[in-house]
Design an enzyme around this catalytic site. Structure first.
Site, PDB file in Angstrom:
ATOM      1  CB  SER A 157      30.900  44.968  41.698  1.00 16.51           C
ATOM      2  OG  SER A 157      30.614  46.331  41.806  1.00 16.51           O
ATOM      3  NE  ARG A 227      36.028  53.002  33.595  1.00 17.58           N
ATOM      4  CZ  ARG A 227      35.654  51.842  34.110  1.00 17.58           C
ATOM      5  NH1 ARG A 227      34.507  51.758  34.769  1.00 17.58           N
ATOM      6  NH2 ARG A 227      36.395  50.766  33.966  1.00 17.58           N
ATOM      7  CG  ASP A 322      35.608  47.052  47.896  1.00 20.16           C
ATOM      8  OD1 ASP A 322      35.340  48.250  47.662  1.00 20.16           O
ATOM      9  OD2 ASP A 322      34.935  46.101  47.456  1.00 20.16           O
ATOM     10  CG  HIS A 355      34.812  47.757  44.048  1.00 19.74           C
ATOM     11  ND1 HIS A 355      34.094  46.903  44.865  1.00 19.74           N
ATOM     12  CD2 HIS A 355      34.102  47.838  42.891  1.00 19.74           C
ATOM     13  CE1 HIS A 355      33.013  46.496  44.241  1.00 19.74           C
ATOM     14  NE2 HIS A 355      32.992  47.050  43.031  1.00 19.74           N
ATOM     15  CG  ASP A 356      39.077  47.863  39.751  1.00 15.51           C
ATOM     16  OD1 ASP A 356      37.838  47.751  39.653  1.00 15.51           O
ATOM     17  OD2 ASP A 356      39.736  48.662  39.062  1.00 15.51           O
TER      18      ASP A 356
END
Length: 385
Positions: A157, A227, A322, A355-356
């Site tokens: 990332s 967040r 992602d 994405h994680d």
């Protein structure tokens, strides 16, 4: 918490704080007269100091990438799945360095630390930093550690963006570049997500123009919302559907605005726990560093020209679900590297984690990662991996 540490763990680790007295001029034109960087290291530096690997962290990461700070730790470092004996970044072969970047909130000089010029906490007066600024500070760290060239620089990332900047800013100081779930620059949509997150923080009445520490408060609601928004973008629709579906916490609709769906409960938990460990001014800085990253801009927007001088070899990894940094963005980087006649390995990993996924020990991902890092180690050791 572990009662016995896993055999493939780097074990108990202790952060180190290194002070730098040489001023650092930033891209903004401002200067940090002196600063500190907090680091952790794993493994042993070999005799000719050729086996060092730098880990660059993402937006909410820090120096604690692997192992445990104590036997009471509830969980290990953020990339423990990838760093340790026998893992892709094998600490029986590599000396691994991870730092908390400038502007961070985990001990390195940033908004939560004292400005030596004023004796007050920096707060919003800490200057905006760029990916290139971070890389320049990391090069100084490299020299301080007595390392003349990294065997590899690795990151996912925002960390992957730092890896690319290393290959551009200091092309001869790394032999391998591992770029995971990254992009050559942010899309307008990604910049928009970051701006909404920042506005949530600015709108919190406890923000006080960034001087909330002086008021003894934290902009909890704003940072929590930022967040929550970010976390939605890190997950895929498939992952959220599989994990939560439309499951109701109480098993029935209550016709109100309190938490009813499990996904709502999950997001509120993620937001609340983040506020307890992260700083709002740091979050603002990190998102701006993401927005500003565009290394091709200095090369007439030709990314292949940006990479022209580096002799490093590259591994690029992307993940199918992602959508924050999609595989298409990784393929842009691959094309630019191939156009520049660089050696590139590319893997697109099937994953439902969004994405994680770069933090998840997906077998195919770990196998590709391990095989490539085995090549890096073999180059050092002069034999077959």
């Amino acid at each position: 918490m572990p009662t016995v540490l896993p055999p493939d763990s780097v074990g108990l680790v202790t952060p180190q704080t290194l002070a730098f007295d040489e001023p650092l001029t930033l891209d903004s034109g401002k200067t940090l007269p002196r600063y500190e960087l907090v680091i952790e290291t794993y493994g042993t530096l070999n005799a000719d100091r050729s086996n060092a690997v730098l880990i660059c962290h993402a937006l909410s990461g820090d120096h604690h990438a692997a192992g445990y700070h104590s036997m009471e730790d509830r969980k290990p470092g953020w990339w423990d799945a990838a760093i340790g004996p026998g893992k892709p970044i094998d600490t029986s072969r590599f000396f691994v360095v991870c730092l908390n970047n400038l502007g961070g909130c985990r001990g390195s000089t940033g908004p939560t630390t004292v400005n030596p010029e004023t004796g007050r906490v920096y707060g919003p007066d800490f200057p905006i930093v760029t990916v290139a600024d971070w890389v320049r500070s990391q090069e100084r760290l490299m020299r301080r550690l007595g390392i003349s060239q990294w065997a590899a620089v690795v990151g996912g990332s925002l960390g992957g963006m730092q890896v690319m900047q290393w290959a551009i800013s200091f092309p001869n100081l790394l032999r391998h570049a591992v770029v995971i779930a990254a992009a050559p620059k942010l899309s307008a949509q990604n910049i928009a997500f970051n701006e909404v997150a920042r506005q949530a923080i600015f709108a919190d009445p406890d923000f006080h123009d960034g001087y909330y520490q002086e008021h003894g408060v934290v902009p909890r609601k704003g940072l929590m919302l930022a967040r929550m928004l970010g976390h939605i973008t890190y997950l895929s629709d498939d992952a959220m559907r599989a994990k939560f579906g439309r499951e109701l916490r109480a098993g029935k609709i209550n016709f109100g605005f309190d938490v009813e769906f499990q996904v709502e409960s999950y997001l509120r938990y993620q937001g609340t726990s983040f506020v307890d460990r992260f700083d709002a001014n740091t979050y603002l800085l990190m998102t701006k560093a993401l927005d500003y990253f565009d290394p091709a801009a200095e090369f007439d927007h030709d990314l292949s020209r940006a990479f022209a001088e580096t002799p490093a070899e590259f591994l690029l990894v992307s993940f199918t679900t992602d959508w924050r940094f999609s595989p298409a963005r990784s393929r842009e980087i691959v094309k630019a590297l191939l156009d520049a006649d660089k050696r590139v390995t590319y893997a697109e990993i099937e994953s439902s984690h969004g994405h994680d996924a770069f933090l998840v020990p997906i077998p195919d991902y770990m196998n590709v990662f391990r095989a490539y890092m085995g090549r890096v180690a073999a180059d050092i050791e002069g034999g077959a991996a």
